[in-house]
Design a protein around this motif. Structure first.
Motif, PDB file in Angstrom:
ATOM      1  N   LYS A  54       0.827  -1.212   0.000  1.00 29.64           N
ATOM      2  CA  LYS A  54       0.000   0.000   0.000  1.00 29.64           C
ATOM      3  C   LYS A  54       0.860   1.261   0.000  1.00 29.64           C
ATOM      4  CE  LYS A  54      -4.071  -2.065   2.153  1.00 29.64           C
ATOM      5  NZ  LYS A  54      -5.032  -2.038   3.290  1.00 29.64           N
ATOM      6  N   LEU A  55       1.949   1.244   0.772  1.00 29.31           N
ATOM      7  CA  LEU A  55       2.842   2.406   0.804  1.00 29.31           C
ATOM      8  C   LEU A  55       3.551   2.592  -0.532  1.00 29.31           C
ATOM      9  CD1 LEU A  55       4.358   1.957   4.375  1.00 29.31           C
ATOM     10  CD2 LEU A  55       2.735   3.720   3.644  1.00 29.31           C
ATOM     11  N   LEU A  56       3.893   1.490  -1.187  1.00 24.06           N
ATOM     12  CA  LEU A  56       4.497   1.565  -2.523  1.00 24.06           C
ATOM     13  C   LEU A  56       3.504   2.135  -3.530  1.00 24.06           C
ATOM     14  CD1 LEU A  56       6.410  -1.841  -2.625  1.00 24.06           C
ATOM     15  CD2 LEU A  56       7.458   0.407  -2.944  1.00 24.06           C
ATOM     16  N   ASP A  57       2.277   1.623  -3.508  1.00 19.13           N
ATOM     17  CA  ASP A  57       1.242   2.103  -4.433  1.00 19.13           C
ATOM     18  C   ASP A  57       0.938   3.579  -4.202  1.00 19.13           C
ATOM     19  OD1 ASP A  57       1.075  -0.416  -5.516  1.00 19.13           O
ATOM     20  OD2 ASP A  57      -0.714  -1.002  -4.379  1.00 19.13           O
ATOM     21  N   GLY A  58       1.043   4.017  -2.946  1.00 22.22           N
ATOM     22  CA  GLY A  58       0.769   5.412  -2.627  1.00 22.22           C
ATOM     23  C   GLY A  58       1.937   6.343  -2.887  1.00 22.22           C
ATOM     24  N   GLY A  59       3.077   5.789  -3.302  1.00 19.45           N
ATOM     25  CA  GLY A  59       4.234   6.622  -3.624  1.00 19.45           C
ATOM     26  C   GLY A  59       5.004   7.136  -2.427  1.00 19.45           C
ATOM     27  N   LEU A  60       4.770   6.573  -1.232  1.00 22.25           N
ATOM     28  CA  LEU A  60       5.465   7.052  -0.042  1.00 22.25           C
ATOM     29  C   LEU A  60       6.794   6.356   0.178  1.00 22.25           C
ATOM     30  CD1 LEU A  60       2.544   7.528   2.511  1.00 22.25           C
ATOM     31  CD2 LEU A  60       3.541   9.170   0.918  1.00 22.25           C
ATOM     32  N   VAL A  61       6.940   5.138  -0.346  1.00 21.03           N
ATOM     33  CA  VAL A  61       8.202   4.413  -0.225  1.00 21.03           C
ATOM     34  C   VAL A  61       8.604   3.869  -1.595  1.00 21.03           C
ATOM     35  CG1 VAL A  61       7.708   3.749   2.170  1.00 21.03           C
ATOM     36  CG2 VAL A  61       7.183   2.153   0.313  1.00 21.03           C
ATOM     37  N   THR A  62       9.876   3.528  -1.706  1.00 21.25           N
ATOM     38  CA  THR A  62      10.400   2.829  -2.881  1.00 21.25           C
ATOM     39  C   THR A  62      11.095   1.565  -2.390  1.00 21.25           C
ATOM     40  OG1 THR A  62      12.507   4.024  -2.798  1.00 21.25           O
ATOM     41  CG2 THR A  62      10.747   4.976  -4.145  1.00 21.25           C
TER      42      THR A  62
END
Length: 242
Positions: A54-62
């Motif tokens: 979810k954090l990846l999809d939201g652009g907050l983490v890589t």
């Protein structure tokens, strides 16, 4: 064309306690494996995988692959700044153990904010640089005092400091060669520290100082924490230089 920023989507990602702990753990700029993030968030490996997607999809983490392992990090310093800003306005969680109390105190004493120093140490470092004339206030203010209009707990768009007459020598003694710093990001940036409500140094120069202190073993990372600790040599060295 694009519409308004989707603040609600980002806020929903931050609103889940385990995901918030993941972002806090990554706010020092390091890349960490999912197993360590699961331990930090106190959830199972399966649960942390769902949160990280979810954090990846939201652009907050890589994420980056290294051998058999995947390492996660914040997508940029603006995410760390957002986490710091929320920490500044959030009501502190109740302290229910000595471990929690010790950890909270360590974060306020000295921590990393993405790749630069924050907390009492970060503020004191900037204060020392001003006293040493390595940096000078350009607004008539004193030391690291926050200006009346400065936004709380976030990076300033126009920090009231410039390089001073002793900049080259002072930063060289700290292990930073100003002429050798890459120009891919602004040299001077400043934040309002959320725990101290005073300025600390960020940007390229702030990152370079933190790296130099770590390389000299003047500064040590605490295991699995954003908190850092000055060594005895670091305390002596900074007291002498600044």
């Amino acid at each position: 064309m694009s519409g308004d920023a989707d603040v609600a989507r980002v806020a929903a990602l931050l609103a889940e306690p385990a995901r918030a702990k993941v972002l806090m753990a990554l706010a020092d700029g390091r890349a960490l494996p999912a197993s360590l993030l699961a331990s930090e968030a106190r959830v199972s490996p399966q649960t942390i995988s769902a949160h990280l997607r979810k954090l990846l999809d939201g652009g907050l983490v890589t994420v980056e692959q290294s051998g058999r392992y995947r390492y996660y990090k914040l997508s940029g310093p603006e995410v760390a700044a957002a986490v710091e800003a929320l920490a500044g306005i959030a009501k502190p969680q109740p302290i229910t153990s000595l471990r929690q109390s010790t950890r909270a105190a360590a974060l306020r004493e000295a921590r990393t904010c993405y790749d630069h120093l924050a907390g009492r140490l970060g503020v004191a470092l900037l204060e020392g640089l001003v006293r040493r004339d390595a940096l000078v206030r350009t607004d008539g203010g004193h030391g690291t005092e926050r200006r009346p209009g400065d936004p709380l707990a976030q990076q300033l768009p126009d920090g009231p400091y410039a390089l001073g007459p002793q900049a080259v020598g002072a930063f060289s003694e700290l292990g930073v060669d100003l002429a050798a710093l890459p120009s891919r990001r602004p040299l001077l940036r400043f934040c309002v520290d959320w725990s101290e409500q005073r300025h600390h140094l960020s940007g390229q120069l702030g990152a370079a100082i933190a790296e130099a202190l770590l390389n000299r073993n003047w500064l040590h990372r605490r295991p699995h924490q954003r908190a850092v600790q000055l060594s005895d040599a670091g305390r002596r060295g900074l007291a002498q230089l600044l």
